[in-house]
Design a protein around this motif. Structure first.
Motif, short mmCIF file in Angstrom:
data_model
loop_
_atom_site.label_atom_id
_atom_site.label_comp_id
_atom_site.label_asym_id
_atom_site.label_seq_id
_atom_site.Cartn_x
_atom_site.Cartn_y
_atom_site.Cartn_z
N ARG A 1 -6.91 -37.08 40.68
CA ARG A 1 -6.99 -37.68 42.01
C ARG A 1 -5.81 -37.22 42.87
N PRO A 2 -6.02 -37.01 44.17
CA PRO A 2 -4.91 -36.60 45.05
C PRO A 2 -3.80 -37.64 45.07
N PHE A 3 -2.56 -37.15 45.13
CA PHE A 3 -1.34 -37.97 45.19
C PHE A 3 -1.12 -38.80 43.93
N SER A 4 -1.84 -38.48 42.83
CA SER A 4 -1.68 -39.24 41.59
C SER A 4 -0.80 -38.53 40.57
N GLY A 5 -0.58 -37.22 40.75
CA GLY A 5 0.16 -36.45 39.76
C GLY A 5 1.66 -36.61 39.87
N PHE B 1 6.38 -25.93 47.50
CA PHE B 1 6.60 -26.46 48.84
C PHE B 1 5.68 -27.66 49.06
N ASN B 2 5.99 -28.45 50.05
CA ASN B 2 5.20 -29.66 50.33
C ASN B 2 4.09 -29.31 51.31
N ALA B 3 2.87 -29.26 50.79
CA ALA B 3 1.72 -28.91 51.63
C ALA B 3 0.99 -30.16 52.14
N HIS B 4 1.46 -31.36 51.73
CA HIS B 4 0.85 -32.62 52.16
C HIS B 4 -0.66 -32.65 51.84
N CYS B 5 -1.01 -32.05 50.70
CA CYS B 5 -2.42 -31.97 50.34
C CYS B 5 -2.80 -32.90 49.19
N GLY B 6 -1.80 -33.50 48.56
CA GLY B 6 -2.08 -34.42 47.46
C GLY B 6 -1.88 -33.83 46.08
N TRP B 7 -1.63 -32.52 46.01
CA TRP B 7 -1.38 -31.86 44.74
C TRP B 7 -0.16 -30.94 44.89
N PRO B 8 0.53 -30.62 43.79
CA PRO B 8 1.65 -29.67 43.87
C PRO B 8 1.18 -28.34 44.45
N ALA B 9 1.99 -27.76 45.33
CA ALA B 9 1.62 -26.50 45.99
C ALA B 9 2.72 -25.47 45.76
N PHE B 10 2.31 -24.23 45.52
CA PHE B 10 3.23 -23.12 45.29
C PHE B 10 2.76 -21.93 46.12
N ASP B 11 3.72 -21.17 46.68
CA ASP B 11 3.33 -20.01 47.48
C ASP B 11 3.64 -18.70 46.78
N ASP B 12 3.91 -18.77 45.47
CA ASP B 12 4.12 -17.56 44.67
C ASP B 12 3.97 -17.96 43.21
N GLU B 13 3.96 -16.97 42.32
CA GLU B 13 3.80 -17.22 40.89
C GLU B 13 4.68 -16.25 40.12
N LEU B 14 4.93 -16.51 38.85
CA LEU B 14 5.63 -15.56 38.01
C LEU B 14 4.69 -14.37 37.73
N PRO B 15 5.22 -13.15 37.66
CA PRO B 15 4.38 -11.96 37.48
C PRO B 15 3.45 -12.08 36.28
N GLY B 16 2.17 -11.86 36.52
CA GLY B 16 1.19 -11.86 35.44
C GLY B 16 0.86 -13.21 34.86
N ALA B 17 1.32 -14.31 35.50
CA ALA B 17 1.15 -15.63 34.92
C ALA B 17 -0.20 -16.27 35.21
N VAL B 18 -0.82 -15.88 36.33
CA VAL B 18 -2.02 -16.59 36.81
C VAL B 18 -3.16 -15.61 37.05
N ASN B 19 -4.34 -15.99 36.57
CA ASN B 19 -5.56 -15.22 36.84
C ASN B 19 -6.40 -15.93 37.90
N ARG B 20 -7.20 -15.16 38.63
CA ARG B 20 -8.06 -15.70 39.68
C ARG B 20 -9.53 -15.45 39.36
N HIS B 21 -10.37 -16.43 39.63
CA HIS B 21 -11.81 -16.32 39.39
C HIS B 21 -12.55 -17.00 40.55
N VAL B 22 -13.49 -16.31 41.13
CA VAL B 22 -14.30 -16.92 42.19
C VAL B 22 -15.21 -17.97 41.57
N ASP B 23 -15.24 -19.18 42.14
CA ASP B 23 -16.12 -20.23 41.65
C ASP B 23 -17.58 -19.79 41.71
#
Length: 301
Positions: free
Chosen positions: A19-23, A50-72
């Motif tokens: 749920r948003p703002f619950s984490g 950074f604080n995106a005021h969206c209800g979940w933790p927000a990041f504008d970068d990642e450690l190299p090779g740490a995250v994969n992306r998949h289209v829903d």
């Protein structure tokens, strides 16, 4: 892998959402590193948050090779997962103009665990190395013994297929190589030292073969995560060639890293768990014993 609660399984393994703002990390501002809750792979630095005021933790970068992306499946959003264990993290959005990087990783708090920067056990400032050098049971056991190596994960890289499993890779239908992905601390061991161990622990002159293990899945290959690794790998090969350390030409491939598919769980720490099996006794143990004699100063206590 870490033991997950029922709710953590729902989010991380079944792609649920908290749920948003619950984490616990929504308004978290401490300095440190955010790790994957499931496999403890480093994902984000605190300076990425950074604080995106969206209800979940927000990041504008990642450690190299740490995250994969998949289209829903519906094509509307892009899911982000841990590159090491494929655990669900959240979604990534671009074009919102919220930071200079113009990107927002919207991550479930429950998908992460935080390591403060002043924790002596913190896995901060880590980097990744991905090597293929024959059967990953042998390679994993060797690199796991090194000081400065946080984790070694067996898996598959370098193929054309969008997924990989042990049977398909062994049959040669995916073009993947058996590899290990190494999470290491450059403050304790540098990439050049990892390369030194790599070339000392396998034969880089045999094409698609290590001992009796034959096939393209056993090829010698360095999957580079950045240009510095490319330069270091090529320089090492040039140096070994000039000094004629190996009597035959080195056939090790140096290619850009694209994807890492973790191997099935039963491959994890295989030698540590199955050291008495014939293959481990005849192949893995002799390699590991020789390595320990040669690199005693680099071993964990």
């Amino acid at each position: 892998m870490q033991k997950l609660t029922e709710f953590e399984q729902y989010v991380i393994e079944q792609k649920g959402t908290e749920r948003p703002f619950s984490g616990e990390y929504v308004n978290h501002n401490a300095k440190g590193v955010y790790l994957c809750k499931k496999c403890l792979a480093p994902l984000y630095k605190s300076e990425h948050k950074f604080n995106a005021h969206c209800g979940w933790p927000a990041f504008d970068d990642e450690l190299p090779g740490a995250v994969n992306r998949h289209v829903d499946a519906d094509g509307r959003r892009v899911e982000i997962t841990c590159a090491q264990c494929d655990g669900h993290l959240g979604h990534v959005f671009e074009g919102e103009q919220l930071t200079a990087n113009n990107i927002r990783h919207c991550v479930n708090s429950v998908s992460m665990v935080f390591q403060p920067i002043d924790d002596t056990n913190a896995v901060s400032n880590t980097e990744l190395a991905t090597f293929g050098a024959g059967c990953f049971w042998c390679v994993e056991a060797i690199f796991a013994a090194l000081k400065g190596v946080v984790e070694v994960k067996s898996g598959y890289s370098g193929g054309d297929a969008h997924d990989a499993n042990y049977d398909a890779v062994c049959q040669g239908t995916t073009s993947h190589a058996e590899v290990v992905q190494i999470t290491y601390s450059p403050a304790l061991i540098d990439f050049e030292s990892l390369l030194e161990v790599l070339f000392a622990s396998h034969d880089p002159t045999t094409l698609n073969q290590q001992g009796n293990d034959k096939g393209p899945q056993y090829r010698s290959v360095i999957f580079c995560h950045n240009s510095a690794q490319v330069d270091a790998a090529n320089q090492m090969i040039s140096q070994l060639t000039q000094t004629q350390v190996w009597p035959k030409p080195i056939v090790t491939q140096v290619v850009a890293f694209e994807h890492f598919y973790p191997a099935e769980h039963y491959h994890d720490d295989y030698f540590a768990k199955h050291g008495e099996q014939p293959y481990c006794q005849m192949v893995v143990k002799p390699k590991l014993d020789k390595f320990k004699q040669q690199f005693a100063d680099k071993l964990k206590g």
